[in-house]
Design an enzyme around this catalytic site. Structure first.
Site, short mmCIF file in Angstrom:
data_model
loop_
_atom_site.label_atom_id
_atom_site.label_comp_id
_atom_site.label_asym_id
_atom_site.label_seq_id
_atom_site.Cartn_x
_atom_site.Cartn_y
_atom_site.Cartn_z
N CYS A 1 -5.04 3.01 -1.87
CA CYS A 1 -4.65 1.60 -1.67
C CYS A 1 -5.40 1.01 -0.49
O CYS A 1 -5.88 -0.13 -0.54
CB CYS A 1 -3.15 1.50 -1.43
SG CYS A 1 -2.13 2.01 -2.83
N MET B 1 0.85 -1.19 0.00
CA MET B 1 0.00 0.00 0.00
C MET B 1 0.89 1.25 0.00
O MET B 1 1.83 1.34 0.79
CB MET B 1 -0.92 0.02 1.22
CG MET B 1 -1.97 -1.08 1.23
SD MET B 1 -3.24 -0.84 2.52
CE MET B 1 -2.25 -1.01 4.02
N TYR C 1 -1.92 -6.62 -3.94
CA TYR C 1 -1.15 -6.47 -2.70
C TYR C 1 -0.88 -7.86 -2.13
O TYR C 1 -1.51 -8.84 -2.52
CB TYR C 1 -1.90 -5.61 -1.68
CG TYR C 1 -2.40 -4.31 -2.26
CD1 TYR C 1 -1.59 -3.18 -2.31
CD2 TYR C 1 -3.69 -4.21 -2.78
CE1 TYR C 1 -2.04 -2.00 -2.87
CE2 TYR C 1 -4.16 -3.04 -3.34
CZ TYR C 1 -3.33 -1.94 -3.38
OH TYR C 1 -3.77 -0.77 -3.94
N CYS D 1 -7.92 2.71 24.58
CA CYS D 1 -6.77 2.47 25.46
C CYS D 1 -5.98 1.23 25.07
O CYS D 1 -4.78 1.30 24.84
CB CYS D 1 -7.23 2.38 26.91
SG CYS D 1 -5.86 2.09 28.07
N CYS E 1 -3.26 3.95 25.40
CA CYS E 1 -2.35 3.79 26.53
C CYS E 1 -1.40 2.60 26.38
O CYS E 1 -0.17 2.76 26.51
CB CYS E 1 -3.14 3.61 27.83
SG CYS E 1 -4.51 4.76 28.03
N CYS F 1 18.90 14.74 56.48
CA CYS F 1 18.14 13.69 55.81
C CYS F 1 17.04 13.16 56.73
O CYS F 1 17.29 12.89 57.90
CB CYS F 1 19.06 12.53 55.40
SG CYS F 1 20.17 12.94 54.05
N CYS F 2 15.85 13.01 56.19
CA CYS F 2 14.66 12.47 56.86
C CYS F 2 14.35 13.15 58.18
O CYS F 2 13.71 12.57 59.06
CB CYS F 2 14.75 10.95 57.04
SG CYS F 2 16.15 10.34 57.97
N CYS G 1 -0.76 4.62 -0.72
CA CYS G 1 -1.59 5.82 -0.64
C CYS G 1 -2.93 5.46 0.00
O CYS G 1 -3.23 4.29 0.24
CB CYS G 1 -1.82 6.43 -2.02
SG CYS G 1 -2.71 5.33 -3.15
#
Length: 571
Positions: free
Chosen positions: A36, A31, A85, A146, A151, A568-569, A33
């Site tokens: 097609c 194909m 094809y 999805c 996704c 830290c923390c 186009c």
């Protein structure tokens, strides 16, 4: 009009009885186009027993055929060969049949759902769980956007090139990559395998678990009141939920139709990497695909009509992501208005205005990612008393009820919050309200939004600008990921965390994150917004050390403290 389907679709004679159907995925070669693609589609549609044909553009090299079980791959291949094809059968799988298709005028169903994507399936399952009789009407490829063209396939390709970009020599589902080189056809093939597997497992196989759901294959049209026709057969269900999704939308640019172009569907089907690509549209889908192709080796230019990419996200997030993408070699041009397209010598030339001066961009491929519009054409909606908005979206109230009280709508067809998890939520809500009258309102105040670039963008609630436009008195806190110990340990300090809080109540009204795996961080903020947890409560909550989500606590602390002076923390 396809419901939960993809690409060009043609419905042919259904045949009689309860004949089992098969879905063929075909590779079509030769194909060149759009004509097609039409020839291939017509050739396949002429095969006796073929019910549905979908060719998602000639560039895809693909065709999907739904046919009665006695149809063979050899018959399909012979029909395509006769048109000049060649074709190979990629896969053949059984599709759910219409169990006990109802006679004309049947009203045995408590609920009929038009559209077999995420919203439609969620509505059907909810109806079955309530104990009602449900008809689920689908046309084309089952599963909706999805799993088929959204996704799942896009994030699979994104992860493949992230592996290439970030890990050097690695393996991705059996695909070997080395720095700067990737076997693109192999990656696309693995993507297709996963899509087929998930469509079978999460949609086709799921139907067998719910005998209350009758799957009807065909094109539907509303006839007024609670009436509907599916391929000419009349039904009168108790209530109807329209969940026909949305389709890629293309702006009316002179020459674009004649030149041809990629959309978000066909861009996932390219078997060869182009050397260059223009991406028209700088929102989530356009940016995800732009970075994917750029990391695979394509030179990409992103053009956005608004003043910045991700125009609906926080400005600080947009500016920072722009810098990271440009640092990877992606050219970003905002404030560009397209004026015309031509294609010559195998290249696209896109002409437009930037700062009122004419500029021209050229590339081997042109991807138009300018949004999606509701899939509502040809359904008899307005004749049935269902009102549409200016972009063809179905107008609903907070209960997802249309102006016809017997008809509800859910998912992308309403033109709002186009995310698969929102569609699922809305499908369940619409079915519940339609069948039980519980009166539950649609709540969009805390919906998380994720753009799967690298770094990712994740947000929920209001941006600072939107909150101030609403007249809210807000205060903000912004912390660079460079202050988050996990980011330091990973040697990847890209990004930031920004919180927006009501200055009077201390409630969180917005959270905006730019970081690797930001999507894994946002849910804490979503829960805080949904359940009214104050910023002060977040400050007093323990967060695990050496995790990126600790950035949310640091941002909460930053409302009151200079976090650069904390150990830290130490909160």
């Amino acid at each position: 009009m396809p419901m939960g389907g993809m690409g060009i679709g043609r419905t042919v004679g259904q045949g009689g009885g309860k004949m089992e159907s098969e879905t063929f995925e075909l590779d079509v070669h030769g194909m060149t186009c759009d004509s097609c693609a039409v020839h291939v589609e017509k050739a396949l549609a002429k095969v006796a027993g073929v019910k549905e044909v979908s060719v998602p553009g000639w560039k895809s090299g693909r065709a999907t055929v739904v046919a009665e079980s006695q149809v063979t791959g050899d018959e399909l291949a012979a029909a395509v060969k006769g048109s000049g094809y060649t074709v190979g059968v990629r896969s053949r799988k059984t599709t759910p049949q219409a169990r006990d298709r109802a006679p004309s005028g049947d009203n045995r169903y408590d609920l009929m759902i038009l559209g077999a994507g995420s919203a439609g399936f969620a509505a059907a399952i909810k109806g079955a769980e309530i104990g009602k009789r449900v008809a689920l009407v689908g046309s084309g490829i089952i599963g909706g956007t999805c799993v088929n063209v959204g996704c799942i396939p896009s994030k699979t390709l994104i992860r493949a090139v992230e592996t290439l970009h970030g890990a050097g020599q690695a393996r991705f589902r059996g695909v070997h990559t080395v720095p700067g080189r990737i076997s693109w056809p192999e990656v696309v093939s693995h993507k297709d395998e996963l899509v087929n597997e998930m469509r079978q497992e999460k949609y086709i196989d799921v139907l067998s678990a719910y005998p209350e759901i009758t799957y009807i294959e065909g094109r539907a049209r509303l006839t007024g009141g609670n009436g509907a026709e599916v391929d000419g057969r009349a039904y009168a269900p108790g209530k109807i939920v329209v969940a026909t999704g949305a389709l890629p939308w293309t702006p009316p640019i002179p020459g674009l139709t004649e030149a041809g172009y990629l959309d978000s569907t066909s861009a996932l089907e390219l078997r060869e990497l182009p050397r260059s690509m223009i991406v028209l549209g700088g929102n989530g889908v356009g940016l995800e695909l732009a970075q994917t192709y750029a990391r695979a080796g394509t030179y990409v230019t992103v053009l956005e009509v608004l003043p910045r990419i991700l125009p609906f996200e926080d400005e600080e997030i947009s500016a920072a992501l722009t810098g990271y993408l440009e640092g990877e070699g992606i050219r970003i041009v905002a404030g560009f208005r397209a004026e015309g397209v031509v294609r010559r010598d195998g290249r696209y030339e896109l002409r437009g205005l930037k700062n009122e001066a004419e500029v021209v961009f050229d590339a081997e491929q042109l991807l138009v990612a300018t949004g999606r519009r509701a899939n509502t054409a040809g359904m008899g909606l307005e004749e049935a008393g269902v009102r549409l908005g200016p972009r063809g979206e179905i107008l609903v109230n907070d209960l997802l009820q249309t102006h016809n009280p017997l008809i509800y709508a859910a998912g992308d067809v309403t033109g709002r919050d186009m995310f698969v998890y929102v569609a699922s939520y809305a499908g369940k809500l619409a079915a519940d309200n339609a069948l039980t009258g519980t009166g539950k309102a649609y709540d969009a105040n805390y919906i998380p939004r994720i753009t799967f670039t690298d770094p990712q963008v994740a947000s929920a609630g209001l941006t600072e600008a939107a909150a101030r436009e609403q007249g809210r008195d807000v205060r903000t806190s912004t912390v660079a990921m460079a202050h988050v110990p996990r980011a330091q340990a990973a040697r990847d300090t890209r990004g930031l965390v920004k919180l927006v809080a009501d200055a009077q109540t201390d409630h969180l009204v917005g959270a905006h994150i730019l970081a690797p795996e930001a999507g894994e961080m946002i849910q804490t903020a979503v829960l805080a917004m949904r359940f009214g947890i104050r910023v002060g409560d977040l400050r007093e909550t323990m967060f695990p050390y050496l995790t990126n989500v600790e950035g949310l606590k640091l941002a909460a602390l930053a409302f009151e403290k200079d976090i650069s002076k904390l150990s830290c923390c130490a909160g």
